[in-house]
Design an enzyme around this catalytic site. Structure first.
Site, PDB file in Angstrom:
ATOM      1  CD1 TRP A   1      -3.031   2.743  -4.825  1.00 37.86           C
ATOM      2  CD2 TRP A   1      -4.804   2.450  -3.495  1.00 37.86           C
ATOM      3  NE1 TRP A   1      -3.771   3.898  -4.860  1.00 37.86           N
ATOM      4  CE2 TRP A   1      -4.864   3.753  -4.051  1.00 37.86           C
ATOM      5  CE3 TRP A   1      -5.813   2.041  -2.632  1.00 37.86           C
ATOM      6  CZ2 TRP A   1      -5.906   4.639  -3.764  1.00 37.86           C
ATOM      7  CZ3 TRP A   1      -6.848   2.931  -2.346  1.00 37.86           C
ATOM      8  CH2 TRP A   1      -6.886   4.205  -2.915  1.00 37.86           C
ATOM      9  CG  HIS A   2      -6.329   0.036   0.589  1.00 34.86           C
ATOM     10  ND1 HIS A   2      -6.709  -0.639  -0.542  1.00 34.86           N
ATOM     11  CD2 HIS A   2      -7.364   0.861   0.897  1.00 34.86           C
ATOM     12  CE1 HIS A   2      -7.933  -0.242  -0.893  1.00 34.86           C
ATOM     13  NE2 HIS A   2      -8.345   0.657  -0.038  1.00 34.86           N
ATOM     14  N   GLY A   3      -1.855   0.226   1.912  1.00 36.88           N
ATOM     15  CA  GLY A   3      -0.915   0.443   3.008  1.00 36.88           C
ATOM     16  C   GLY A   3       0.317  -0.425   2.918  1.00 36.88           C
TER      17      GLY A   3
END
Length: 444
Positions: A300-302
């Protein structure tokens, strides 16, 4: 445009507040939704179009789930909504050239609505605009906090504001802006310097100083945004959840992430970890569920491998803490704090350095016995330490529990209001002179 932009502070926000306060209560959601779309559009027309498309598809799914009495049809609507939301987010994260503003956050907001209506925790929105107001509310569009549908939709229908709420909200906005512009952005200068010099050339003490600086930059940047969002919510009559609770007081990684980005952690717990079975199906299944949640958190972050590595490392430590490591930390208070202060900056370096080769070089500077580096100036940490000692001490003081106590007790006194007034104009000066960076979490 973002919350620390001068156009937002001196144009967008004042015009919005005047119209919002002057219009009758029953029309305020419309004003808020309209300005939220404008805020989104000013950050990119494509982003606004994607948001409108997401709202329309999810509203249709929510209405069908609300009226349908057949379980299979309701499950089909939920499945299609989940596939649409995650597919759209995946496309823009992994395939598209640009990331629409706030899509990572409002995707989870919409998924919360879909799941809550499917489980009948709450009724579907009364109309499309109500869903839009809940989803796109500009104070939390860029970086949250993420609100769960069943706990927040009623505030859209029944809320109240008054002078005291507006005053307290404005105080939080200035406090959050100060944390971001004065502390986080100053820490960012040191981290940028280290990147510019090159990881191969820094001394080991400066490498550790850089890890601490990036950790503090991320913390105060994100906490600053969250405080601004909560403050703006107060001004509009909403009670948005606080996103941080002194995470560096923690004694384990598990506790740290219960105190850090609280709304995201609660979302993953309620909508992924518990549906997977949580800790109810034995130690092996619990370990699998935790690793799955942290893998998804990293994704989700990257999109780069370092985020997956970051998530899996954190998940592994949390699994270990469920066993022998947790008992060890509970038994040794000092050790448990040192454990957090040592490990967390290391994990944030994994988060920060997207290139794995460069990440390996940085770790050879942190632990020089693992590799080689030229360390052009072995005394570089002395120069930088003198320059940044004051801001490190200020960060330590501001993030301590006594400061929280003093704030809650004295925020409404004249001396504190004078301090906030000065801090606001210091922030404005720094923004005008370019000593300011965009919010970091808008990139995730």
């Amino acid at each position: 445009m973002e919350l620390s932009d001068l156009n937002f502070l001196f144009r967008f926000l004042p015009v919005f507040l005047v119209l919002y306060i002057l219009c009758p209560t029953k029309y305020r959601n419309g004003v808020l939704f309209g300005f939220s779309l404008l805020f989104c559009g000013l950050n990119g027309v494509e982003g606004a179009a994607v948001l409108l498309c997401s709202l329309t598809v999810n509203y249709a799914a929510l209405c069908l789930m609300e009226v349908s009495r057949k379980p299979a049809r309701r499950k089909a609507c939920l499945s299609l909504a989940i596939l649409f939301n995650t597919g759209l987010l995946g496309y823009y994260k992994y395939a598209a050239e640009t990331l629409p503003i706030g899509i990572s956050f409002y995707t989870f907001t919409l998924l919360s609505a879909d799941i809550d209506v499917f489980l009948r925790r709450e009724r579907a929105p009364r109309n499309w605009m109500e869903l839009g107001t809940y989803t796109a509310m500009f104070p939390r569009l860029l970086s949250g906090p993420i609100t769960e549908y069943h706990t927040s939709i009623r505030q859209l229908r029944h809320r109240d504001t008054n002078g005291k709420k507006v005053e307290y909200g404005l105080s939080l906005v200035i406090a959050g802006l100060s944390l971001k512009v004065i502390i986080a952005d100053t820490m960012g200068i040191l981290w940028h310097y280290i990147q510019t010099v090159g990881f191969e050339s820094i001394s080991t003490p400066l490498a550790w100083m850089g890890a601490a600086a990036y950790s503090m930059q991320l913390f105060f940047d994100f906490q600053g945004y969250s405080l601004m969002a909560v403050g703006l919510g107060h001004m509009l009559g909403f009670d948005l959840p606080h996103n941080f609770d002194h995470p560096y007081r923690s004694r384990s990684i598990s506790e740290y992430y219960r105190r850090w980005h609280i709304s995201l952690g609660q979302w993953f717990r309620n909508y992924l970890y518990i549906p997977l079975g949580g800790s109810r199906k034995g130690a092996a299944r619990t370990a699998f569920n935790l690793l799955a949640v942290w893998l998804v958190t990293g994704i989700w972050h990257g999109v780069t491998p370092n985020f997956i590595l970051w998530g899996l490392i954190l998940g592994t430590f949390i699994v270990l803490e469920k066993g022998f490591l947790g008992r060890l930390l509970d038994a040794h208070r000092l050790f448990s704090h040192l454990y957090i202060w040592f490990l967390i900056p290391l994990t944030w370096i994994i988060f920060a350095v997207t290139d794995l080769h460069s990440l390996g070089i940085y770790f050879t500077r942190l632990f020089p016995f693992w590799g080689s580096g030229i360390a052009v100036n072995a005394g570089d940490w002395v120069t930088q330490g003198r320059a940044y000692l004051g801001i490190f001490l200020a960060a330590l003081a501001v993030s301590s529990p006594p400061t929280d106590y003093l704030w809650k007790k004295y925020w409404n006194t004249l001396p504190v209001k004078c301090i906030l007034f000065v801090l606001f104009w210091v922030c404005v000066y720094r923004i005008v002179t370019g000593m300011h960076n965009p919010f970091m979490y808008r990139n995730f």
